[in-house]
Structure formats: structure tokens, C-alpha cells
Write a protein that holds these residues in place. Structure first.
Motif, PDB file in Angstrom:
ATOM      1  N   HIS A 156      24.427  50.696  54.350  1.00  0.00           N
ATOM      2  CA  HIS A 156      25.067  50.658  55.656  1.00  0.00           C
ATOM      3  C   HIS A 156      25.865  49.365  55.799  1.00  0.00           C
ATOM      4  O   HIS A 156      25.359  48.270  55.540  1.00  0.00           O
ATOM      5  CB  HIS A 156      24.042  50.746  56.785  1.00  0.00           C
ATOM      6  CG  HIS A 156      24.650  50.640  58.150  1.00  0.00           C
ATOM      7  ND1 HIS A 156      25.359  51.664  58.724  1.00  0.00           N
ATOM      8  CD2 HIS A 156      24.668  49.614  59.044  1.00  0.00           C
ATOM      9  CE1 HIS A 156      25.781  51.298  59.917  1.00  0.00           C
ATOM     10  NE2 HIS A 156      25.374  50.053  60.136  1.00  0.00           N
ATOM     11  N   GLY A 157      27.129  49.525  56.189  1.00  0.00           N
ATOM     12  CA  GLY A 157      27.976  48.390  56.523  1.00  0.00           C
ATOM     13  C   GLY A 157      28.683  48.687  57.827  1.00  0.00           C
ATOM     14  O   GLY A 157      28.446  49.724  58.458  1.00  0.00           O
ATOM     15  N   ASP A 158      29.549  47.794  58.244  1.00  0.00           N
ATOM     16  CA  ASP A 158      30.283  48.001  59.490  1.00  0.00           C
ATOM     17  C   ASP A 158      31.189  49.225  59.354  1.00  0.00           C
ATOM     18  O   ASP A 158      32.185  49.198  58.647  1.00  0.00           O
ATOM     19  CB  ASP A 158      31.110  46.757  59.803  1.00  0.00           C
ATOM     20  CG  ASP A 158      31.831  46.863  61.131  1.00  0.00           C
ATOM     21  OD1 ASP A 158      31.459  47.724  61.951  1.00  0.00           O
ATOM     22  OD2 ASP A 158      32.784  46.079  61.355  1.00  0.00           O
ATOM     23  N   TYR A 160      37.037  49.709  53.801  1.00  0.00           N
ATOM     24  CA  TYR A 160      35.776  48.972  53.886  1.00  0.00           C
ATOM     25  C   TYR A 160      36.053  47.478  53.888  1.00  0.00           C
ATOM     26  O   TYR A 160      36.596  46.929  52.926  1.00  0.00           O
ATOM     27  CB  TYR A 160      34.862  49.330  52.716  1.00  0.00           C
ATOM     28  CG  TYR A 160      33.557  48.592  52.745  1.00  0.00           C
ATOM     29  CD1 TYR A 160      32.580  48.918  53.676  1.00  0.00           C
ATOM     30  CD2 TYR A 160      33.309  47.549  51.863  1.00  0.00           C
ATOM     31  CE1 TYR A 160      31.374  48.225  53.728  1.00  0.00           C
ATOM     32  CE2 TYR A 160      32.109  46.852  51.893  1.00  0.00           C
ATOM     33  CZ  TYR A 160      31.155  47.193  52.836  1.00  0.00           C
ATOM     34  OH  TYR A 160      29.969  46.501  52.882  1.00  0.00           O
ATOM     35  N   ASP A 161      35.690  46.796  54.983  1.00  0.00           N
ATOM     36  CA  ASP A 161      35.861  45.349  55.051  1.00  0.00           C
ATOM     37  C   ASP A 161      34.703  44.694  55.802  1.00  0.00           C
ATOM     38  O   ASP A 161      34.866  43.706  56.509  1.00  0.00           O
ATOM     39  CB  ASP A 161      37.203  44.973  55.693  1.00  0.00           C
ATOM     40  CG  ASP A 161      37.308  45.440  57.137  1.00  0.00           C
ATOM     41  OD1 ASP A 161      36.391  46.134  57.611  1.00  0.00           O
ATOM     42  OD2 ASP A 161      38.302  45.093  57.800  1.00  0.00           O
ATOM     43  N   SER A 162      33.514  45.269  55.627  1.00  0.00           N
ATOM     44  CA  SER A 162      32.340  44.763  56.332  1.00  0.00           C
ATOM     45  C   SER A 162      31.842  43.460  55.706  1.00  0.00           C
ATOM     46  O   SER A 162      31.834  43.297  54.483  1.00  0.00           O
ATOM     47  CB  SER A 162      31.219  45.809  56.286  1.00  0.00           C
ATOM     48  OG  SER A 162      30.053  45.316  56.893  1.00  0.00           O
ATOM     49  N   ARG A 163      31.420  42.546  56.539  1.00  0.00           N
ATOM     50  CA  ARG A 163      30.841  41.304  56.036  1.00  0.00           C
ATOM     51  C   ARG A 163      29.414  41.514  55.540  1.00  0.00           C
ATOM     52  O   ARG A 163      28.940  40.791  54.664  1.00  0.00           O
ATOM     53  CB  ARG A 163      30.870  40.233  57.129  1.00  0.00           C
ATOM     54  CG  ARG A 163      30.431  38.859  56.649  1.00  0.00           C
ATOM     55  CD  ARG A 163      30.754  37.780  57.660  1.00  0.00           C
ATOM     56  NE  ARG A 163      32.181  37.706  57.891  1.00  0.00           N
ATOM     57  CZ  ARG A 163      33.042  37.061  57.112  1.00  0.00           C
ATOM     58  NH1 ARG A 163      32.608  36.441  56.021  1.00  0.00           N
ATOM     59  NH2 ARG A 163      34.327  37.031  57.394  1.00  0.00           N
ATOM     60  N   TYR A 164      28.727  42.498  56.097  1.00  0.00           N
ATOM     61  CA  TYR A 164      27.341  42.739  55.740  1.00  0.00           C
ATOM     62  C   TYR A 164      27.192  44.127  55.129  1.00  0.00           C
ATOM     63  O   TYR A 164      27.778  45.087  55.603  1.00  0.00           O
ATOM     64  CB  TYR A 164      26.429  42.627  56.967  1.00  0.00           C
ATOM     65  CG  TYR A 164      26.427  41.263  57.595  1.00  0.00           C
ATOM     66  CD1 TYR A 164      25.587  40.262  57.116  1.00  0.00           C
ATOM     67  CD2 TYR A 164      27.275  40.974  58.666  1.00  0.00           C
ATOM     68  CE1 TYR A 164      25.590  39.001  57.694  1.00  0.00           C
ATOM     69  CE2 TYR A 164      27.282  39.719  59.245  1.00  0.00           C
ATOM     70  CZ  TYR A 164      26.436  38.724  58.757  1.00  0.00           C
ATOM     71  OH  TYR A 164      26.444  37.487  59.313  1.00  0.00           O
ATOM     72  N   LEU A 165      26.374  44.211  54.092  1.00  0.00           N
ATOM     73  CA  LEU A 165      25.987  45.488  53.515  1.00  0.00           C
ATOM     74  C   LEU A 165      24.462  45.495  53.417  1.00  0.00           C
ATOM     75  O   LEU A 165      23.867  44.630  52.758  1.00  0.00           O
ATOM     76  CB  LEU A 165      26.610  45.689  52.139  1.00  0.00           C
ATOM     77  CG  LEU A 165      26.272  47.018  51.453  1.00  0.00           C
ATOM     78  CD1 LEU A 165      26.846  48.184  52.250  1.00  0.00           C
ATOM     79  CD2 LEU A 165      26.801  47.043  50.024  1.00  0.00           C
ATOM     80  N   THR A 182      36.824  39.316  54.074  1.00  0.00           N
ATOM     81  CA  THR A 182      36.258  40.607  53.665  1.00  0.00           C
ATOM     82  C   THR A 182      37.335  41.592  53.257  1.00  0.00           C
ATOM     83  O   THR A 182      37.021  42.688  52.795  1.00  0.00           O
ATOM     84  CB  THR A 182      35.454  41.216  54.827  1.00  0.00           C
ATOM     85  OG1 THR A 182      36.326  41.414  55.953  1.00  0.00           O
ATOM     86  CG2 THR A 182      34.313  40.299  55.234  1.00  0.00           C
ATOM     87  N   THR A 226      33.645  55.288  54.622  1.00  0.00           N
ATOM     88  CA  THR A 226      33.996  54.308  55.645  1.00  0.00           C
ATOM     89  C   THR A 226      34.893  54.964  56.675  1.00  0.00           C
ATOM     90  O   THR A 226      35.860  55.651  56.322  1.00  0.00           O
ATOM     91  CB  THR A 226      34.737  53.104  55.027  1.00  0.00           C
ATOM     92  OG1 THR A 226      33.918  52.517  54.027  1.00  0.00           O
ATOM     93  CG2 THR A 226      35.064  52.064  56.094  1.00  0.00           C
TER      94      THR A 226
END
Length: 646
Positions: A629-631, A600-605, A581, A389
């Protein structure tokens, strides 16, 4: 918000010293029998000062209640009681034996007494017989220059400063009138603190205001005995004059080039001595770069700032040396990102994604559609991956590697239902903010699928439960000579998920889609780090994540390759976190708390991968690789498994 939570300092050492959120009011009591008693932090308004503590270089503010200056402690009973209430722990008497014999100190209750004879003689140097006022002034200027040139006097001032550096807060020093030996000591302390020279001079000259009544009485007595001419000659020396202090400062420049060089070369003080004295006297409202920090870095900067008011500050500690050196260097050197222990939060985030890593390993054996009712399949899978990340929002970037085996058994109960269970070990290494954590999880998983028609085709419902025992250890190298904080603890990971899906068989391939809900929880017991002065008492970490999950797998019909049946597949998946998140950890040091958030604090993975299954009779081998893949985060993992049907 991602910021530090500051509490009250419990340390007895600092009970008498308030953390200066701004300039503090000068509230030192006025003593009738000790007119020149005052706090070196600043001058009261009634004596020509601002009534507030002095400011210093680098956005510092003088602390009140640390060092007091005074004339001889010939105290009345009332003033002795008042002075005793100031919690003074050391009385440093700068006088000669003759002066002490004439007027011994009345030492404040609770204070230790020590004598540092600045002149190194039985009595003070004789004043001479000046014929003019100019000669009297010149004699005193010469006396001040001797503070710099005379090795005996330099040794005396060295002892005074070292005694103050080693004293418990608060301490007092004095000579007879509290103006010359005491005045030079005060000028040195204020120089160490970074008080501007005009303010140092103003504070020095305040003696004339504090002792105005006493000076007038002395002058009247001289006039009555020796006449007006004698009184006129001696008048400037009864108080203090700018030329006196300036003479010493000019001599410092001539002999050493600077006050700092005089302190280190002339008096033999070390940089550590100077830093201890400065930390005791000065509170820096903003540390270098602190106003520009955000997120975890801001929390770390706030903790470093708060620790100015802890027992680590104003003592001969690695932290004190580090922090004071940053004031001079103009940078915290990255320690603001290291001190809070971000890697603990990143390790918790890593553990929350244990179910994601299990998904791909379990996928070939979670439905049982290739088995006949009553058949079983034993399987062994190997997992491994890497995930990174980017640093953002004040959080340092993180990286993770993982590997481990998973073995289990799948059983098809009947045409519409199957169950499975497995046990394995997930080893991970997590790195961030220069720290590294090793996280091992002994895992157990159990699940099943129920089809409304048959497992081979049509809608179905599935559920799974994962549980693991965690073994955690970390090492966090901290810059600035602060060592490596290390610690270990244990914890648990629990996750459950429920999905609904459909198996659609087409001419050349089969499409399996499903969607559902997953809940994951990680808990790590609190522990105390060691091996560093800024090692944290880490609080229990508990983080929960709930998410919607969905996925689709498209598998081609088996292709014969000799005796083997080869089945390629494409897999896509997504996870959307519900609620926050942020994954957090917290700790405390000397009553100050700090919270850090995982990188890592992505809402989507999103996941996507390729797999291939090879079957030879009852034996099955499967390999797959997946991209994640995440934000601001990317990763890859792979699985290799074998199974046998019986």
C-alpha cells in the motif's frame, strides 16, 4: 513543475512563420508600384486597420507571412527586390490571357509562377454600359454572384485554394487591381480561418484605403476624357463596396446555405483541404480544454499546441487533421494524456521497485540460521504480483503485473556469518495512458549477514546488491487517428542496501526486526519510436531512489504435523523515500520536449503479509502472500519456493 519544455522549431518549412503568442504586428512593406500588396492576416493602422493580425474563432490568431494578396505585379526594381525578400514561393495570377499579355508579372525571385484564369475566357467579361451609378453597382454585384453560381469560376477558385494548400510558405495571389477576384479569394480564406464577418468586410473594404491614390488618378482620367457624369457613374466600381461582397455571400446562403457548404459542395474541397488551409493561417493560442489541464495532461496539451508550428501542421498529415478537428469538436479527445508517453515513466518506476519484489522471495534464504556451519541450501522461488496506482494530478492511473523465477544458493560460513547469491528473471507488464510496456530484467543478487553473537539470536548486520539487465519494449496507441507509437531499448537496474537488526527468541515465537538504507538506480537508453507521426525521440531515462527501510517478522515456533515441521509467520515492512518521489521520462518531437511523470509517486510504501514454511528433513517449502500500500496505490504479490539443504 510537471510541464513541457518548448524549444525552437528547426523545420525549414516554418522558418517564415512565427508562433503567435499574441496578435502579431502587421509589418508588410508598402510598395509604391503595387499599392494593394498586403498580408491577409490584417490591415496596417495607416490604412484603417488595427495594425495587428486578426483574431479568429476558438481563440485563434492569424499568422503573418503566410498568404499575400496583391494587384498585378508591375513592379519597380526596388519593389521587386523588396517582394523577393519576403521568401514568397508561389505567385498565382488570377487574370485572363489578355490581361497577362498587356502587363506580364515581374515574378519575385525564388517564386514559381502559375496562372489560374478565374473567368475561363480570353478577356474579362465586358463591363456593359450602365446609365446610372446604381446600374454600375448592380452589374458588379451580378459579377460577384457569378463567383458562386458559375461552374467555370467555381473551378477556378477551387484551383486557387488547392494551390495555396499545397504551396510552400509563403504564397501570393492577385488579379489586375487586386480587389474583386482577389477580394473574393481573400474572403474565402478568412472564412476558412474563422475571421468574424465584420472583420472580413473591413479587410475587404481596405482596398479603398490602400488604392486611394490610384483610384483618384483613374477617376480624374475618366473625368478628363468622358466628363463628370461618366466619372460619377463608374466611381463606385473603381474600388470596392460592401454590396459587392455581400452579394456573393448572399448567393452562397441561397445556393448552399453556408460558406463551408459552398467550399465543399460548390468548390469540391475536402475537409482535409480546409484543415490544411486553416492550420497554415491560424495559430490557436489555447487548444480546447488546455487551460484546465494539469500535470502530464498539461504537458501533453502544451506539446499538441506547440506542434502547430511544426511540419506536421498545415500539411496533409494525420496530426493536422486531428488537431483541426479538435478545434471544431471542442475537445482534444484524451490525446493530451497519451502523446507524452507516461508509460515510459511508469516502467522506470516499476524497475525501481525490483528490490521490493526480491525482498519477500529472498527472505527465507538470506540469513542461513537454519543451516549448520559449512552447510549449503539450494533454492528456487517463483514470484508474481499485481500493483495499481490511481490517476491523480494529471497523471493517468497505472497497473503492473510481474512474474518470474529466482534460484540461488545460501552458504553458512560459520556460526556468525552466511552468504547467498541468486539469479533470476523478473518479467513485467506496465500499462498507463492507454500504452503498454513489457519490461524483462535478468537479475543477479548477492548478499550476506553477519551476527555479533550467532545467526540464531542477537544483533546482526546485513547487506545485499542487486543488478539486472533490462529489455524494454512498448506500444502506445494514440487516439485521433494518430496510430500506435512503438519502440524498444535496453538498460540496467542496480540496487544496494544495508541493514542492521536483531533476532529475539521468546517462549513461543521469534521476532526478527531490522532497519536500514536502500539505494536503487534505473537507466534506460534513449531510442526513437516509430509507426506514428507523433512518435517520440525518447531521451535516456535515469532515475535514482534512496529510501529508509524497516521490517519485522514474527514467526511461531515450528509445529509438528506428522513428519513435517510447520512454521507460520507474519511480516510487516515499510519504505520511506528520501528526496523526490517523482519518476520521470522525457522525449522530444520536432525540437519540442516533453516530460512525463509516473503515476506512482508515494513517499511511503507499506507491506504486510503472511507466510508458512514446511520442512521435511533437508527439504523446505515456503509460501507467502503480501499486500502493498502506498499513496493512491495498492497491490499484492506472492512467492512460492522450495529448497534443499546439503
Amino acid at each position: 513543475m510537471r510541464r513541457i519544455l518548448l524549444g525552437a522549431t528547426p523545420a525549414v518549412f516554418w522558418l517564415t512563420v512565427a508562433h503567435a503568442l499574441a496578435q502579431q504586428a502587421i509589418t508588410t512593406p508598402i510598395l509604391a508600384s503595387d499599392e494593394n500588396y498586403r498580408d491577409i492576416a490584417g490591415i496596417a493602422a495607416q490604412f484603417g486597420g488595427t495594425g495587428l493580425s486578426d483574431t479568429t474563432a476558438n481563440k485563434g490568431v492569424m499568422r503573418t507571412g503566410v498568404f499575400y494578396r496583391s494587384e498585378v505585379l508591375a513592379l519597380s526594381n526596388a519593389d521587386l527586390a523588396t517582394l523577393s525578400s519576403r521568401h514568397i514561393t508561389l505567385d498565382i495570377d488570377l487574370r485572363t490571357p489578355a490581361e497577362i499579355a498587356l502587363t506580364p508579372d515581374r515574378v519575385p525571385i525564388g517564386a514559381a509562377y502559375t496562372n489560374v484564369n478565374i473567368y475561363g475566357m480570353q478577356s474579362p467579361p465586358p463591363p456593359g454600359s450602365p446609365a446610372t451609378q446604381a446600374e454600375a453597382v448592380a452589374q458588379f454585384a451580378t459579377q460577384y454572384r457569378a463567383f458562386v453560381t458559375n461552374p467555370v469560376e467555381r473551378a477556378g477558385f477551387r484551383t486557387v485554394l488547392l494551390d495555396l494548400a499545397h504551396a510552400d510558405i509563403a504564397a501570393l495571389y492577385h488579379c489586375s487591381a487586386g480587389k474583386d477576384r482577389t477580394g473574393w479569394t481573400s474572403a474565402l480564406l478568412e472564412s476558412i480561418a474563422g475571421v468574424p464577418l465584420p472583420t472580413i468586410m473591413q479587410d475587404y473594404l481596405a482596398t479603398n484605403q490602400y488604392e486611394a491614390t490610384e483610384i483618384s488618378a483613374q477617376l480624374a482620367a475618366i473625368r478628363a476624357v468622358y466628363g463628370n457624369a461618366a466619372a460619377t457613374i463608374i466611381a463606385p466600381t473603381l474600388g470596392v463596396q460592401p454590396i459587392f461582397l455581400q452579394a456573393a455571400l448572399d448567393q452562397v446562403s441561397a445556393s448552399y446555405g453556408s460558406v463551408n457548404a459552398y467550399l465543399m459542395q460548390g468548390l469540391g474541397l475536402s475537409q482535409a483541404d480546409i484543415y490544411v488551409l486553416r492550420a497554415r493561417m491560424v495559430d490557436y493560442l489555447t487548444l480546447p480544454g488546455q487551460s484546465g489541464f494539469v500535470g502530464n495532461a498539461a504537458a501533453g496539451g502544451n506539446l499538441l499546441n506547440a506542434l502547430q508550428n511544426s511540419p506536421l501542421s498545415g500539411q496533409y498529415t494525420a496530426f493536422n487533421y486531428y488537431l483541426q478537428s479538435t478545434i471544431d469538436a471542442g475537445t482534444l479527445g484524451g490525446v493530451e494524456t497519451q502523446i507524452g508517453g507516461q508509460v515510459l515513466a511508469d516502467a522506470a518506476a516499476f524497475l525501481l521497485r525490483v528490490p521490493v519484489r526480491l525482498d519477500a522471495a529472498l527472505a527465507p534464504y538470506a540469513d542461513g540460521h537454519e543451516l549448520m556451519p559449512g552447510e549449503k541450501r539450494a533454492w528456487l522461488a517463483g514470484m508474481g504480483g499485481y500493483f495499481a496506482t490511481d490517476g491523480h494530478g494529471g497523471a493517468s492511473g497505472s497497473s503492473e503485473t510481474s512474474a518470474g523465477p529466482l534460484m540461488g544458493l545460501t552458504y553458512r560460513i560459520h556460526a556468525r556469518a552466511s552468504i547467498y547469491a541468486g539469479i533470476g528473471y523478473d518479467w513485467g507488464s506496465v500499462g498507463s495512458a492507454d500504452g503498454n510496456a513489457n519490461v524483462g530484467t535478468l537479475l543477479g543478487t548477492v548478499g550476506g549477514r553477519y551476527a555479533f553473537g550467532s545467526l540464531e539470536e542477537g544483533p546482526f548486520a546485513a547487506a545485499r546488491m542487486d543488478i539486472g539487465g533490462v529489455d524494454y519494449s512498448s506500444k502506445r496507441p494514440i487516439g485521433g487517428g494518430l496510430g500506435t507509437a512503438s519502440g524498444a531499448t535496453s538498460g540496467t537496474v542496480i540496487a544496494g542496501q544495508a541493514t542492521a537488526g536483531d533476532v529475539v527468541r521468546l517462549a513461543l515465537f521469534t521476532v526478527t526486526s531490522q532497519a536500514g538504507f536502500r539505494l536503487s538506480h534505473v537507466s534506460l537508453s534513449g531510442f526513437s519510436e516509430s509507426a506514428s507521426e507523433v512518435a517520440l525521440n525518447v531521451n535516456r531515462t535515469a532515475n535514482t531512489s534512496s529510501a529508509l527501510i524497516a521490517g519485522v517478522e514474527v514467526g511461531l515456533d515450528a509445529q509438528r504435523w506428522g513428519a513435517w515441521a510447520i512454521t507460520p509467520a507474519v511480516m510487516l515492512g515499510t519504505e520511506m523515500v528520501l528526496g523526490t518521489t517523482h519518476v520521470a521520462s522525457s522525449g522530444n518531437l520536432y525540437g519540442y520536449s516533453i516530460t512525463q511523470y509516473a503515476a506512482y509517486d508515494s513517499r511511503y510504501l507499506l507491506t504486510g503479509g503472511l507466510g508458512v514454511t514446511a520442512q521435511h528433513g533437508s527439504f523446505v517449502a515456503k509460501a507467502s502472500v503480501n499486500a502493498l500500500h502506498g499513496d493512491g496505490a495498492t497491490g499484492v504479490d506472492g512467492q512460492l519456493s522450495v529448497a534443499y539443504r546439503f
